[in-house]
Enzyme design. Structure first.
Site, PDB file in Angstrom:
ATOM      1  N   THR A  11      50.874  47.254  46.080  1.00  0.00           N
ATOM      2  CA  THR A  11      51.240  47.052  47.486  1.00  0.00           C
ATOM      3  C   THR A  11      50.965  45.634  47.977  1.00  0.00           C
ATOM      4  O   THR A  11      51.359  45.268  49.079  1.00  0.00           O
ATOM      5  CB  THR A  11      50.479  48.045  48.393  1.00  0.00           C
ATOM      6  OG1 THR A  11      49.068  47.834  48.234  1.00  0.00           O
ATOM      7  CG2 THR A  11      50.822  49.474  48.040  1.00  0.00           C
ATOM      8  N   GLY A  12      50.294  44.810  47.175  1.00  0.00           N
ATOM      9  CA  GLY A  12      50.012  43.430  47.564  1.00  0.00           C
ATOM     10  C   GLY A  12      51.189  42.511  47.284  1.00  0.00           C
ATOM     11  O   GLY A  12      52.186  42.910  46.662  1.00  0.00           O
ATOM     12  N   VAL A  14      51.531  39.945  45.215  1.00  0.00           N
ATOM     13  CA  VAL A  14      51.793  39.706  43.797  1.00  0.00           C
ATOM     14  C   VAL A  14      52.251  40.981  43.105  1.00  0.00           C
ATOM     15  O   VAL A  14      53.170  40.958  42.280  1.00  0.00           O
ATOM     16  CB  VAL A  14      50.551  39.110  43.104  1.00  0.00           C
ATOM     17  CG1 VAL A  14      50.776  38.988  41.597  1.00  0.00           C
ATOM     18  CG2 VAL A  14      50.218  37.741  43.692  1.00  0.00           C
ATOM     19  N   SER A  40      45.725  52.544  50.482  1.00  0.00           N
ATOM     20  CA  SER A  40      47.175  52.305  50.407  1.00  0.00           C
ATOM     21  C   SER A  40      47.913  53.431  49.699  1.00  0.00           C
ATOM     22  O   SER A  40      49.112  53.312  49.417  1.00  0.00           O
ATOM     23  CB  SER A  40      47.453  50.983  49.684  1.00  0.00           C
ATOM     24  OG  SER A  40      46.836  49.902  50.331  1.00  0.00           O
ATOM     25  N   CYS A 130      47.330  30.005  39.700  1.00  0.00           N
ATOM     26  CA  CYS A 130      48.698  29.615  40.062  1.00  0.00           C
ATOM     27  C   CYS A 130      48.915  28.100  39.970  1.00  0.00           C
ATOM     28  O   CYS A 130      49.949  27.644  39.480  1.00  0.00           O
ATOM     29  CB  CYS A 130      49.041  30.116  41.457  1.00  0.00           C
ATOM     30  SG  CYS A 130      47.807  29.746  42.706  1.00  0.00           S
ATOM     31  N   SER A 160      50.327  31.583  50.964  1.00  0.00           N
ATOM     32  CA  SER A 160      50.537  32.853  50.277  1.00  0.00           C
ATOM     33  C   SER A 160      49.568  33.033  49.120  1.00  0.00           C
ATOM     34  O   SER A 160      49.312  34.160  48.693  1.00  0.00           O
ATOM     35  CB  SER A 160      51.978  32.974  49.771  1.00  0.00           C
ATOM     36  OG  SER A 160      52.295  31.903  48.899  1.00  0.00           O
ATOM     37  N   LYS A 215      38.743  25.420  38.274  1.00  0.00           N
ATOM     38  CA  LYS A 215      39.657  26.286  37.518  1.00  0.00           C
ATOM     39  C   LYS A 215      40.750  25.458  36.845  1.00  0.00           C
ATOM     40  O   LYS A 215      41.079  25.675  35.667  1.00  0.00           O
ATOM     41  CB  LYS A 215      40.323  27.309  38.443  1.00  0.00           C
ATOM     42  CG  LYS A 215      39.430  28.421  38.938  1.00  0.00           C
ATOM     43  CD  LYS A 215      40.199  29.269  39.957  1.00  0.00           C
ATOM     44  CE  LYS A 215      39.317  30.268  40.660  1.00  0.00           C
ATOM     45  NZ  LYS A 215      40.044  30.975  41.744  1.00  0.00           N
ATOM     46  N   ARG A 236      44.975  23.035  50.886  1.00  0.00           N
ATOM     47  CA  ARG A 236      45.809  24.077  51.487  1.00  0.00           C
ATOM     48  C   ARG A 236      46.661  23.438  52.577  1.00  0.00           C
ATOM     49  O   ARG A 236      46.157  22.677  53.413  1.00  0.00           O
ATOM     50  CB  ARG A 236      44.932  25.177  52.097  1.00  0.00           C
ATOM     51  CG  ARG A 236      45.686  26.427  52.485  1.00  0.00           C
ATOM     52  CD  ARG A 236      46.179  27.219  51.294  1.00  0.00           C
ATOM     53  NE  ARG A 236      45.101  27.865  50.549  1.00  0.00           N
ATOM     54  CZ  ARG A 236      45.269  28.461  49.380  1.00  0.00           C
ATOM     55  NH1 ARG A 236      46.457  28.497  48.798  1.00  0.00           N
ATOM     56  NH2 ARG A 236      44.251  29.039  48.762  1.00  0.00           N
ATOM     57  N   HIS A 243      53.792  26.150  45.796  1.00  0.00           N
ATOM     58  CA  HIS A 243      52.758  25.140  45.585  1.00  0.00           C
ATOM     59  C   HIS A 243      53.402  23.855  45.071  1.00  0.00           C
ATOM     60  O   HIS A 243      54.308  23.893  44.225  1.00  0.00           O
ATOM     61  CB  HIS A 243      51.741  25.610  44.545  1.00  0.00           C
ATOM     62  CG  HIS A 243      50.814  26.681  45.021  1.00  0.00           C
ATOM     63  ND1 HIS A 243      50.819  27.178  46.304  1.00  0.00           N
ATOM     64  CD2 HIS A 243      49.822  27.353  44.352  1.00  0.00           C
ATOM     65  CE1 HIS A 243      49.871  28.109  46.407  1.00  0.00           C
ATOM     66  NE2 HIS A 243      49.265  28.236  45.248  1.00  0.00           N
ATOM     67  N   ASN A 316      54.606  29.966  43.864  1.00  0.00           N
ATOM     68  CA  ASN A 316      53.301  30.402  43.353  1.00  0.00           C
ATOM     69  C   ASN A 316      53.194  31.909  43.169  1.00  0.00           C
ATOM     70  O   ASN A 316      52.380  32.389  42.380  1.00  0.00           O
ATOM     71  CB  ASN A 316      52.172  29.921  44.266  1.00  0.00           C
ATOM     72  CG  ASN A 316      52.357  30.381  45.702  1.00  0.00           C
ATOM     73  OD1 ASN A 316      53.290  29.960  46.384  1.00  0.00           O
ATOM     74  ND2 ASN A 316      51.474  31.238  46.182  1.00  0.00           N
TER      75      ASN A 316
END
Length: 340
Positions: A11-12, A14, A40, A130, A160, A215, A236, A243, A316
């Site tokens: 449900t997200g 991604v 959810s 990402c 996002s 990362k 951001r 991105h 992204n």
């Protein structure tokens, strides 16, 4: 004969994109299930022309399923991914939990497809961050030609990447700037994101880098070459999806900008749009919904002996997350499971 596929966190942003891309790319699915947390449960999500009703992740039995695409946070992944892996279902994980485990492959299929063989160590494959994913797609073909010594990258990352609440915050703050009495204070981000940029993604570390910057450094070394030196500043920006990255590359050998452009034109997963005229480059708005990583503004850096600059843009939610996970699933099918 196709695969039995699980999408965890369906449900997200991604998770929904994973379902869309599995359908768009006609992944050979025999059976598919969408899982979500109990809050959810019962939510409907789309898979091509079908509608799936989410089932309960907490009680789901992964036995007999071929692969599970995880699009949930590290805490939920830590709880459920080992259960899936132990049941014989290969986990493709989008969280950061397993990326730095030396026994678990971290894969961008255009860059290090042979690493797929390591999946059997723990029955888990990690999907990179990402911002890293799109960058290494551009770096790898250039590294194969001239060997990269050092990368300096500055990112311009859309909201996002922080989820739906961040998208809502940008939208509501932007509207609130024009409607007296409807101003929206920051809650997702530490400062206002509308009409602003924030040089802070993830938590700060003792070094002064943020976790996002760390990362990019660690993942580039694991995916491409541990000898590459990377320094990153992650920012951001008030963009909904897509991105962007300004990348400065120093090579061991000289690489002419024209040759670099031709190398990138023929590299998998890349589209070069690089005209030295107004609009002769790609911006985030134009990359939304596309599978490609777009490269523009390729030019020599004359301040160092063997340097190039380039501009890199990608959706992204796609290459940076859902698309890469589906490409890993395709690679796993072709190289290992061989059912589809």
């Amino acid at each position: 004969m196709g695969y039995k596929v699980v999408v965890v966190g369906a449900t997200g942003n991604v998770g929904r994109e994973m379902l869309n891309i599995l359908a768009e790319r006609e992944f050979p699915v025999d059976e598919i299930v969408a899982l979500a947390s109990r809050k959810s449960l019962g939510t409907e999500v789309s898979f091509g022309d079908k509608t799936l009703t989410t089932k309960d992740l907490d009680t789901f039995d992964f036995t007999g399923w071929d692969m599970a695409l995880f699009a949930v946070g590290s805490e939920a992944t830590k709880k459920y991914a080992p259960k899936a892996a132990e049941a014989g279902c290969v986990v493709i994980d989008n969280s950061s939990l397993y990326r730095y485990d030396p026994e678990i492959p971290l894969i961008v299929p255009e860059v290090n497809p042979d690493a797929i063989e390591q999946y059997s160590n723990k029955n888990i494959i990690a999907n990179p961050n990402c911002s890293t994913a799109q960058m290494v797609v551009a770096l790898k073909p250039l590294h194969d030609r001239a060997k990269i010594k050092r990368v300096v990258v500055s990112t311009y990352q859309s909201v996002s990447g922080s989820g739906k609440d961040a998208i809502d915050e940008l939208w509501n703050q932007t509207k609130g700037m024009y409607v007296p009495g409807q101003e929206v204070a920051p809650s997702v981000y530490p400062k206002q994101i509308a009409f602003n940029v924030i040089p802070h993604i993830d938590v700060f570390m003792d070094s002064g880098d943020t976790k996002e910057e760390w990362k990019m450094i660690a993942e580039t070394k694991k995916i491409v070459d541990p000898s590459i030196k990377v320094t990153a500043t992650c920012v951001r920006v008030p963009v909904f999806v897509g991105h962007s990255e300004s990348i400065n590359i120093e090579f061991e050998d000289f690489l002419d900008e024209d040759e670099a452009r031709e190398i990138l034109r023929t590299a998998p997963g890349i589209l070069v749009v690089d005209k030295r005229e107004d609009g002769g480059y790609v911006t985030p708005v134009e990359c939304v919904g596309d599978f490609a990583t777009f490269i523009s503004r390729i030019r020599q850096d004359v301040t160092i002996e063997n340097g190039l600059n380039l501009w890199c843009v990608s959706d992204n939610l796609r290459k940076g997350a859902a698309l890469n996970a589906v490409q890993i699933a395709e690679l796993l099918g072709r190289r290992v499971l061989k059912k589809g």
